[in-house]
Design a protein around this motif. Structure first.
Motif, PDB file in Angstrom:
ATOM      1  N   TYR A 275      -1.943  12.815  16.214  1.00 20.61           N
ATOM      2  CA  TYR A 275      -2.873  13.504  17.107  1.00 20.61           C
ATOM      3  C   TYR A 275      -2.574  15.010  17.107  1.00 20.61           C
ATOM      4  O   TYR A 275      -3.065  15.736  17.951  1.00 20.61           O
ATOM      5  N   ALA A 276      -1.705  15.462  16.182  1.00 17.31           N
ATOM      6  CA  ALA A 276      -1.304  16.867  16.164  1.00 17.31           C
ATOM      7  C   ALA A 276      -2.045  17.667  15.099  1.00 17.31           C
ATOM      8  O   ALA A 276      -2.154  18.887  15.196  1.00 17.31           O
ATOM      9  N   CYS A 277      -2.553  17.008  14.074  1.00 18.66           N
ATOM     10  CA  CYS A 277      -3.229  17.733  12.992  1.00 18.66           C
ATOM     11  C   CYS A 277      -4.171  16.812  12.235  1.00 18.66           C
ATOM     12  O   CYS A 277      -4.111  15.594  12.378  1.00 18.66           O
ATOM     13  N   SER A 278      -5.008  17.433  11.420  1.00 12.16           N
ATOM     14  CA  SER A 278      -5.994  16.713  10.623  1.00 12.16           C
ATOM     15  C   SER A 278      -5.404  16.226   9.307  1.00 12.16           C
ATOM     16  O   SER A 278      -4.768  17.000   8.599  1.00 12.16           O
ATOM     17  N   VAL A 279      -5.671  14.969   8.989  1.00 15.52           N
ATOM     18  CA  VAL A 279      -5.366  14.469   7.647  1.00 15.52           C
ATOM     19  C   VAL A 279      -6.245  13.237   7.429  1.00 15.52           C
ATOM     20  O   VAL A 279      -6.506  12.492   8.368  1.00 15.52           O
ATOM     21  N   ASP A 280      -6.741  13.047   6.222  1.00 13.69           N
ATOM     22  CA  ASP A 280      -7.667  11.948   5.941  1.00 13.69           C
ATOM     23  C   ASP A 280      -7.667  11.716   4.430  1.00 13.69           C
ATOM     24  O   ASP A 280      -8.531  12.202   3.714  1.00 13.69           O
ATOM     25  N   ARG A 281      -6.633  10.989   3.933  1.00  6.76           N
ATOM     26  CA  ARG A 281      -6.577  10.817   2.478  1.00  6.76           C
ATOM     27  C   ARG A 281      -5.838   9.540   2.078  1.00  6.76           C
ATOM     28  O   ARG A 281      -4.996   9.023   2.812  1.00  6.76           O
ATOM     29  N   GLU A 287       0.948   1.324 -12.397  1.00 10.88           N
ATOM     30  CA  GLU A 287       1.733   1.394 -13.646  1.00 10.88           C
ATOM     31  C   GLU A 287       1.040   2.229 -14.725  1.00 10.88           C
ATOM     32  O   GLU A 287       1.678   2.955 -15.477  1.00 10.88           O
ATOM     33  N   LYS A 288      -0.336   2.137 -14.784  1.00  7.78           N
ATOM     34  CA  LYS A 288      -1.039   2.805 -15.895  1.00  7.78           C
ATOM     35  C   LYS A 288      -2.052   3.837 -15.419  1.00  7.78           C
ATOM     36  O   LYS A 288      -2.948   4.200 -16.179  1.00  7.78           O
ATOM     37  N   GLY A 289      -1.953   4.259 -14.170  1.00  8.38           N
ATOM     38  CA  GLY A 289      -2.921   5.254 -13.686  1.00  8.38           C
ATOM     39  C   GLY A 289      -2.882   5.366 -12.168  1.00  8.38           C
ATOM     40  O   GLY A 289      -1.984   4.832 -11.520  1.00  8.38           O
ATOM     41  N   PHE A 290      -3.896   6.061 -11.619  1.00  7.93           N
ATOM     42  CA  PHE A 290      -3.933   6.250 -10.164  1.00  7.93           C
ATOM     43  C   PHE A 290      -5.370   6.170  -9.678  1.00  7.93           C
ATOM     44  O   PHE A 290      -6.321   6.278 -10.464  1.00  7.93           O
ATOM     45  N   PHE A 291      -5.570   6.012  -8.369  1.00 12.70           N
ATOM     46  CA  PHE A 291      -6.886   6.160  -7.747  1.00 12.70           C
ATOM     47  C   PHE A 291      -6.687   6.768  -6.373  1.00 12.70           C
ATOM     48  O   PHE A 291      -5.691   6.499  -5.703  1.00 12.70           O
ATOM     49  N   GLU A 292      -7.649   7.637  -5.996  1.00 10.75           N
ATOM     50  CA  GLU A 292      -7.473   8.353  -4.731  1.00 10.75           C
ATOM     51  C   GLU A 292      -8.816   8.680  -4.092  1.00 10.75           C
ATOM     52  O   GLU A 292      -9.850   8.768  -4.773  1.00 10.75           O
ATOM     53  N   LEU A 293      -8.785   8.889  -2.761  1.00  9.10           N
ATOM     54  CA  LEU A 293      -9.963   9.300  -1.985  1.00  9.10           C
ATOM     55  C   LEU A 293      -9.544  10.377  -0.994  1.00  9.10           C
ATOM     56  O   LEU A 293      -8.487  10.280  -0.380  1.00  9.10           O
ATOM     57  N   SER A 294     -10.408  11.360  -0.782  1.00 10.98           N
ATOM     58  CA  SER A 294     -10.236  12.323   0.304  1.00 10.98           C
ATOM     59  C   SER A 294     -11.552  13.087   0.467  1.00 10.98           C
ATOM     60  O   SER A 294     -11.983  13.731  -0.473  1.00 10.98           O
ATOM     61  N   GLY A 300     -17.027   9.378   6.206  1.00 11.04           N
ATOM     62  CA  GLY A 300     -17.508   9.895   4.930  1.00 11.04           C
ATOM     63  C   GLY A 300     -18.339  11.162   5.117  1.00 11.04           C
ATOM     64  O   GLY A 300     -18.362  11.707   6.214  1.00 11.04           O
ATOM     65  N   PRO A 301     -19.047  11.659   4.095  1.00  6.31           N
ATOM     66  CA  PRO A 301     -19.083  11.031   2.783  1.00  6.31           C
ATOM     67  C   PRO A 301     -17.714  11.084   2.110  1.00  6.31           C
ATOM     68  O   PRO A 301     -17.044  12.109   2.170  1.00  6.31           O
ATOM     69  N   PHE A 302     -17.331   9.978   1.472  1.00  2.00           N
ATOM     70  CA  PHE A 302     -16.043   9.914   0.797  1.00  2.00           C
ATOM     71  C   PHE A 302     -16.157  10.507  -0.597  1.00  2.00           C
ATOM     72  O   PHE A 302     -17.216  10.471  -1.219  1.00  2.00           O
ATOM     73  N   ARG A 303     -15.049  11.037  -1.074  1.00  3.65           N
ATOM     74  CA  ARG A 303     -14.983  11.548  -2.446  1.00  3.65           C
ATOM     75  C   ARG A 303     -13.686  11.060  -3.062  1.00  3.65           C
ATOM     76  O   ARG A 303     -12.668  11.016  -2.383  1.00  3.65           O
ATOM     77  N   GLY A 304     -13.738  10.707  -4.354  1.00  2.79           N
ATOM     78  CA  GLY A 304     -12.517  10.202  -4.957  1.00  2.79           C
ATOM     79  C   GLY A 304     -12.563  10.209  -6.458  1.00  2.79           C
ATOM     80  O   GLY A 304     -13.582  10.544  -7.072  1.00  2.79           O
ATOM     81  N   ARG A 305     -11.444   9.850  -7.059  1.00  2.73           N
ATOM     82  CA  ARG A 305     -11.357   9.778  -8.516  1.00  2.73           C
ATOM     83  C   ARG A 305     -10.241   8.813  -8.897  1.00  2.73           C
ATOM     84  O   ARG A 305      -9.396   8.454  -8.053  1.00  2.73           O
ATOM     85  N   THR A 306     -10.272   8.430 -10.152  1.00  2.00           N
ATOM     86  CA  THR A 306      -9.173   7.626 -10.704  1.00  2.00           C
ATOM     87  C   THR A 306      -8.636   8.405 -11.893  1.00  2.00           C
ATOM     88  O   THR A 306      -9.192   9.448 -12.281  1.00  2.00           O
ATOM     89  N   SER A 307      -7.605   7.884 -12.526  1.00  2.06           N
ATOM     90  CA  SER A 307      -7.089   8.569 -13.709  1.00  2.06           C
ATOM     91  C   SER A 307      -8.095   8.518 -14.856  1.00  2.06           C
ATOM     92  O   SER A 307      -7.944   9.209 -15.856  1.00  2.06           O
ATOM     93  N   ASN A 308      -9.186   7.725 -14.693  1.00  3.65           N
ATOM     94  CA  ASN A 308     -10.264   7.707 -15.705  1.00  3.65           C
ATOM     95  C   ASN A 308     -11.420   8.633 -15.375  1.00  3.65           C
ATOM     96  O   ASN A 308     -12.363   8.728 -16.152  1.00  3.65           O
ATOM     97  N   GLY A 309     -11.444   9.230 -14.182  1.00  2.66           N
ATOM     98  CA  GLY A 309     -12.550  10.128 -13.831  1.00  2.66           C
ATOM     99  C   GLY A 309     -13.040   9.904 -12.409  1.00  2.66           C
ATOM    100  O   GLY A 309     -12.441   9.148 -11.640  1.00  2.66           O
ATOM    101  N   ALA A 310     -14.195  10.565 -12.083  1.00  6.33           N
ATOM    102  CA  ALA A 310     -14.685  10.571 -10.702  1.00  6.33           C
ATOM    103  C   ALA A 310     -15.199   9.199 -10.278  1.00  6.33           C
ATOM    104  O   ALA A 310     -15.717   8.435 -11.096  1.00  6.33           O
ATOM    105  N   LEU A 311     -15.080   8.904  -8.988  1.00  9.72           N
ATOM    106  CA  LEU A 311     -15.717   7.730  -8.388  1.00  9.72           C
ATOM    107  C   LEU A 311     -17.021   8.204  -7.775  1.00  9.72           C
ATOM    108  O   LEU A 311     -17.036   9.222  -7.067  1.00  9.72           O
TER     109      LEU A 311
END
Ligand code: NAD
Length: 367
Positions: A275-281, A287-294, A300-311
């Protein structure tokens, strides 16, 4: 101005006035068909900020409509009656609520009250023989969740928790990427949600009503995401309370908290809720890549990508989508899926109680 934006979410959670921004524009509710059959008739209990989001979502729902309201404030009853065309016979207060059992215009009661009041109203709804959705967190203790589940089972009604992200396309994709091991086994998750609270009269700061601070309110989304991305239940928990920088505001509940969940498949999820600051991620390293949203967990609107490109998925009205997907099985008298059930709400409470215990004792808690 957009509806269901991250800015709306921050307002809803206590920054700004919130309701003035609900203009209903800017988001698309995806419906797969042109359904013309009967609709599930909903009564909302507690006409605060989030109930307004649900009422607006219900306007564009294909399978549900708002037919009743329950409020302790006569002025709100009058306003909602006009705004949402609610017949006077479908308006209740907290005292005469039990009479709802005789109202054939209401199939399901959706409880949108402060957290510690969910139990009483779920049990009263079960006794009235209506289906029930309660907002998150399902309750403020494991014991209360168990009593709610038993009451609904005993009355033969279905109980769901208002987990809106279980129907949200970006989150369905996170779940798929994690559980189907698209990038191999997930090894590390970082998911955090926070916003700044300044209103001392907010019920979320009163432990008797909220059950706890940011963990109960928004950290639950991080616990949920960690569980549905791994598809596993945590086996051990460590946690640390953050510093209290405003002793008046945070006399009863934590200002911030950080925790680590260990999963049986080897993943570790680290989260902070504040409750002290903003964060939303959200971030998952596999093992072979990553996926993320922020942004990741708000409206939303949500935005994200994987190690293969945008979602790239559609920006939806989360409340309309959630209500429609819950209504479809209920209209066919089918069982609701387990991922939104009371048992699911109970699992989250078990983890959150362990997080509080770990932070209070400084010990690792084995689940
Ligand atoms: P709010 O304060 O805006 O509304 C709470 C409502 O409960 C008000 O109408 C208030 O009059 C009524 N109420 C009855 N007794 C009360 C009491 N003793 N103290 C305070 N209010 C009382 O809160 P909200 O943001 O609408 O949250 C309500 C519930 O919805 C909470 O459980 C919250 O966690 C949940 N919520 C869910 C989401 C989501 O995205 N799923 C978002 C926001 C809130």
């Amino acid at each position: 101005m957009r509806y269901h934006t991250r800015r709306d979410f921050m307002q809803l959670m206590g920054i700004g006035t919130g309701l003035a921004m609900l203009d209903g524009s800017g988001s698309t509710h995806i419906a797969a068909d042109d359904y013309q059959g009967p609709k599930l008739r909903i009564a909302l209990v507690g006409l605060g900020n989030y109930a307004t989001y649900l009422a607006e979502g219900l306007k564009s729902s294909k399978y549900c409509r708002l037919t009743g309201i329950v409020t302790g404030t006569p002025g709100k009853a009058e306003k909602w009656k006009t705004q949402y065309n609610i017949p006077p016979k479908n308006i209740y207060n907290y005292q005469n609520f039990d009479q709802i059992k005789d109202n054939s215009d209401i199939d399901l009661v959706y409880i949108v009250l402060p957290n510690s009041m969910h139990k009483e109203f779920v049990i009263r709804t079960a006794r009235a023989g209506k289906q029930v959705i309660t907002e998150k967190p399902m309750a403020t203790s494991v014991k209360d969740c168990e009593e709610m589940i038993a009451a609904c089972a005993g009355a033969g009604v279905q109980l769901a928790v208002g987990y809106r992200l279980h129907y949200e396309p970006y989150h369905l994709e996170l779940k798929r990427l994690g559980q189907e091991k698209v990038f191999g086994k997930v090894k590390l998750i970082e998911v955090s949600l926070g916003y700044r609270t300044t209103n001392p009269s907010e019920w979320r700061l009163k432990k008797a009503l909220s059950g706890g601070g940011p963990l109960m309110n928004i950290g639950i989304y991080c616990v949920q995401a960690s569980r549905y991305v791994t598809g596993e239940e945590p086996i051990a928990v460590t946690a640390q309370f953050g510093p209290v920088t405003n002793k008046e505001l945070f006399a009863e509940v934590e200002e911030s908290i950080t925790w680590q969940l260990k999963f049986p498949g080897g993943a570790v999820a680290t989260s902070s809720s504040s409750y002290a600051c903003s964060v939303d991620r959200f971030y998952a390293g596999a093992e072979k890549g990553f996926f993320e949203l922020s942004p990741a967990v708000s409206y939303g609107p949500f935005r994200g990508r994987t190690s293969n490109g945008a979602l790239n998925f559609a920006d939806i009205n989360q409340q309309a989508m959630q209500m429609d997907e819950i209504a479809k099985p209920l209209l066919k008298k089918q069982k609701l899926p387990s991922h939104i059930s009371g048992e699911e709400g109970l699992k989250d409470l078990r983890v959150m109680e362990a997080i509080y215990k770990a932070a209070a004792t400084g010990r690792e808690i084995i689940l």
